[in-house]
Design a protein around this motif. Structure first.
Motif, PDB file in Angstrom:
ATOM      1  N   THR A   1       1.096  -0.820  -0.219  1.00 48.65           N
ATOM      2  CA  THR A   1      -0.037  -0.024  -0.054  1.00 48.65           C
ATOM      3  C   THR A   1       0.917   1.698  -0.085  1.00 48.65           C
ATOM      4  O   THR A   1       0.654   2.762  -0.114  1.00 48.65           O
ATOM      5  CB  THR A   1      -1.228  -0.434   1.145  1.00 48.65           C
ATOM      6  OG1 THR A   1      -0.192  -0.373   2.614  1.00 48.65           O
ATOM      7  CG2 THR A   1      -1.673  -1.281   0.824  1.00 48.65           C
ATOM      8  N   SER A   2       2.058   1.193   0.989  1.00 48.22           N
ATOM      9  CA  SER A   2       2.979   2.140   0.784  1.00 48.22           C
ATOM     10  C   SER A   2       3.341   2.636  -1.140  1.00 48.22           C
ATOM     11  O   SER A   2       3.689   3.615  -1.554  1.00 48.22           O
ATOM     12  CB  SER A   2       3.582   2.319   1.306  1.00 48.22           C
ATOM     13  OG  SER A   2       3.854   1.849   2.330  1.00 48.22           O
ATOM     14  N   CYS A   3       3.475   1.800  -1.201  1.00 45.24           N
ATOM     15  CA  CYS A   3       4.630   1.746  -2.839  1.00 45.24           C
ATOM     16  C   CYS A   3       3.570   1.193  -3.963  1.00 45.24           C
ATOM     17  O   CYS A   3       4.044   2.040  -5.462  1.00 45.24           O
ATOM     18  CB  CYS A   3       5.948   0.788  -2.730  1.00 45.24           C
ATOM     19  SG  CYS A   3       6.882   0.608  -2.008  1.00 45.24           S
ATOM     20  N   ASN A   4       2.546   0.936  -3.877  1.00 43.10           N
ATOM     21  CA  ASN A   4       1.744   0.133  -4.883  1.00 43.10           C
ATOM     22  C   ASN A   4       2.418  -0.269  -5.874  1.00 43.10           C
ATOM     23  O   ASN A   4       1.790   0.109  -7.550  1.00 43.10           O
ATOM     24  CB  ASN A   4       1.075   2.183  -5.575  1.00 43.10           C
ATOM     25  CG  ASN A   4      -0.495   1.274  -5.914  1.00 43.10           C
ATOM     26  OD1 ASN A   4      -1.039   0.559  -5.872  1.00 43.10           O
ATOM     27  ND2 ASN A   4      -0.536   2.494  -7.265  1.00 43.10           N
ATOM     28  N   LEU A   5       2.982  -1.470  -5.270  1.00 41.83           N
ATOM     29  CA  LEU A   5       3.669  -2.243  -6.297  1.00 41.83           C
ATOM     30  C   LEU A   5       3.049  -3.701  -6.135  1.00 41.83           C
ATOM     31  O   LEU A   5       2.935  -3.963  -4.504  1.00 41.83           O
ATOM     32  CB  LEU A   5       5.209  -3.140  -6.370  1.00 41.83           C
ATOM     33  CG  LEU A   5       6.205  -1.410  -6.711  1.00 41.83           C
ATOM     34  CD1 LEU A   5       6.929  -1.023  -6.354  1.00 41.83           C
ATOM     35  CD2 LEU A   5       5.439  -1.630  -8.288  1.00 41.83           C
ATOM     36  N   GLU A   6       3.046  -4.951  -7.599  1.00 41.98           N
ATOM     37  CA  GLU A   6       2.674  -5.914  -6.759  1.00 41.98           C
ATOM     38  C   GLU A   6       3.612  -6.635  -5.705  1.00 41.98           C
ATOM     39  O   GLU A   6       4.967  -6.384  -6.184  1.00 41.98           O
ATOM     40  CB  GLU A   6       2.475  -6.763  -7.718  1.00 41.98           C
ATOM     41  CG  GLU A   6       1.405  -8.245  -7.474  1.00 41.98           C
ATOM     42  CD  GLU A   6       1.512  -8.630  -8.242  1.00 41.98           C
ATOM     43  OE1 GLU A   6       1.852  -9.257  -9.022  1.00 41.98           O
ATOM     44  OE2 GLU A   6      -0.441  -9.024  -9.158  1.00 41.98           O
ATOM     45  N   ARG A   7       3.215  -7.623  -4.616  1.00 45.47           N
ATOM     46  CA  ARG A   7       4.332  -7.971  -4.023  1.00 45.47           C
ATOM     47  C   ARG A   7       5.052  -9.034  -4.261  1.00 45.47           C
ATOM     48  O   ARG A   7       4.734 -10.175  -5.585  1.00 45.47           O
ATOM     49  CB  ARG A   7       4.060  -8.642  -2.008  1.00 45.47           C
ATOM     50  CG  ARG A   7       4.008  -7.075  -1.016  1.00 45.47           C
ATOM     51  CD  ARG A   7       3.250  -7.331  -0.313  1.00 45.47           C
ATOM     52  NE  ARG A   7       3.008  -6.067   0.646  1.00 45.47           N
ATOM     53  CZ  ARG A   7       3.827  -5.733   1.674  1.00 45.47           C
ATOM     54  NH1 ARG A   7       4.152  -6.086   1.766  1.00 45.47           N
ATOM     55  NH2 ARG A   7       2.525  -4.971   2.448  1.00 45.47           N
ATOM     56  N   THR A   8       6.441 -10.086  -4.002  1.00 43.85           N
ATOM     57  CA  THR A   8       6.482 -10.560  -4.515  1.00 43.85           C
ATOM     58  C   THR A   8       6.431 -11.797  -3.626  1.00 43.85           C
ATOM     59  O   THR A   8       7.260 -12.041  -2.705  1.00 43.85           O
ATOM     60  CB  THR A   8       8.388 -10.391  -4.713  1.00 43.85           C
ATOM     61  OG1 THR A   8       8.186  -9.751  -6.564  1.00 43.85           O
ATOM     62  CG2 THR A   8       9.222 -12.186  -5.197  1.00 43.85           C
ATOM     63  N   LEU A   9       6.455 -13.142  -4.142  1.00 42.48           N
ATOM     64  CA  LEU A   9       6.043 -14.473  -2.941  1.00 42.48           C
ATOM     65  C   LEU A   9       7.860 -14.872  -2.492  1.00 42.48           C
ATOM     66  O   LEU A   9       8.214 -15.210  -3.874  1.00 42.48           O
ATOM     67  CB  LEU A   9       5.655 -15.509  -4.081  1.00 42.48           C
ATOM     68  CG  LEU A   9       5.278 -16.740  -2.926  1.00 42.48           C
ATOM     69  CD1 LEU A   9       4.568 -16.500  -1.653  1.00 42.48           C
ATOM     70  CD2 LEU A   9       4.416 -18.149  -4.377  1.00 42.48           C
ATOM     71  N   ILE A  10       8.008 -14.836  -1.840  1.00 44.08           N
ATOM     72  CA  ILE A  10       9.836 -15.188  -0.922  1.00 44.08           C
ATOM     73  C   ILE A  10       9.487 -16.164  -0.326  1.00 44.08           C
ATOM     74  O   ILE A  10      10.479 -16.830  -0.739  1.00 44.08           O
ATOM     75  CB  ILE A  10      10.461 -14.288  -0.304  1.00 44.08           C
ATOM     76  CG1 ILE A  10       9.110 -13.854   0.459  1.00 44.08           C
ATOM     77  CG2 ILE A  10      10.060 -12.532  -1.302  1.00 44.08           C
ATOM     78  CD1 ILE A  10       9.906 -13.166   1.969  1.00 44.08           C
ATOM     79  N   SER A  11       8.480 -16.767   0.171  1.00 41.49           N
ATOM     80  CA  SER A  11       8.209 -18.141   0.750  1.00 41.49           C
ATOM     81  C   SER A  11       7.029 -18.685   1.128  1.00 41.49           C
ATOM     82  O   SER A  11       6.223 -18.373   1.428  1.00 41.49           O
ATOM     83  CB  SER A  11       9.246 -18.015   1.962  1.00 41.49           C
ATOM     84  OG  SER A  11       8.476 -17.535   3.149  1.00 41.49           O
ATOM     85  N   ILE A  12       6.929 -19.913   1.391  1.00 43.57           N
ATOM     86  CA  ILE A  12       5.433 -20.312   1.390  1.00 43.57           C
ATOM     87  C   ILE A  12       6.048 -21.342   2.232  1.00 43.57           C
ATOM     88  O   ILE A  12       7.215 -22.193   1.968  1.00 43.57           O
ATOM     89  CB  ILE A  12       5.451 -21.564   0.106  1.00 43.57           C
ATOM     90  CG1 ILE A  12       4.624 -20.576  -0.814  1.00 43.57           C
ATOM     91  CG2 ILE A  12       3.926 -22.294   0.830  1.00 43.57           C
ATOM     92  CD1 ILE A  12       4.296 -21.090  -1.702  1.00 43.57           C
ATOM     93  N   ARG A  13       5.022 -21.159   3.353  1.00 38.20           N
ATOM     94  CA  ARG A  13       5.841 -22.946   4.958  1.00 38.20           C
ATOM     95  C   ARG A  13       4.592 -23.375   5.214  1.00 38.20           C
ATOM     96  O   ARG A  13       3.675 -22.743   5.328  1.00 38.20           O
ATOM     97  CB  ARG A  13       6.389 -21.740   5.887  1.00 38.20           C
ATOM     98  CG  ARG A  13       7.703 -20.619   5.836  1.00 38.20           C
ATOM     99  CD  ARG A  13       8.345 -20.159   6.977  1.00 38.20           C
ATOM    100  NE  ARG A  13       8.745 -20.939   7.571  1.00 38.20           N
ATOM    101  CZ  ARG A  13       9.531 -20.486   9.236  1.00 38.20           C
ATOM    102  NH1 ARG A  13       9.629 -19.213   8.765  1.00 38.20           N
ATOM    103  NH2 ARG A  13       9.775 -21.984   9.631  1.00 38.20           N
TER     104      ARG A  13
END
Ligand SMILES: [Zn+2]
Length: 69
Positions: A8-20
């Motif tokens: 919400t700060s940068c208005n960029l789509e986040r990258t999935l870095i891990s699934i636990r």
């Protein structure tokens, strides 16, 4: 599939870095913003891949047990 959450700060789509793996067949996914590196964790229900659960439901069914007597 739904897209990754947005920072919400940068208005960029986040990258999935891990699934636990979490409890009760839930996974904890961590999404990182490529700009500010803020990590956002999302708990989601794992999709059922095996049909074993369906078999359990059938055997637990009270209607089936009643039919044998
Ligand atoms: Zn950001």
């Amino acid at each position: 599939m739904a897209g990754a959450p947005t920072c919400t700060s940068c208005n960029l789509e986040r990258t999935l870095i891990s699934i636990r793996p979490g409890r009760n067949r839930h996974d904890v996914r961590a999404y990182e913003c490529p700009a500010c590196h803020d990590v956002f964790r999302l708990v989601i229900q794992r999709e059922p891949l095996v049909s074993d659960d369906l078999i359990d439901v059938v055997f637990d069914s009270p209607a089936l047990k009643a039919g044998t007597r």
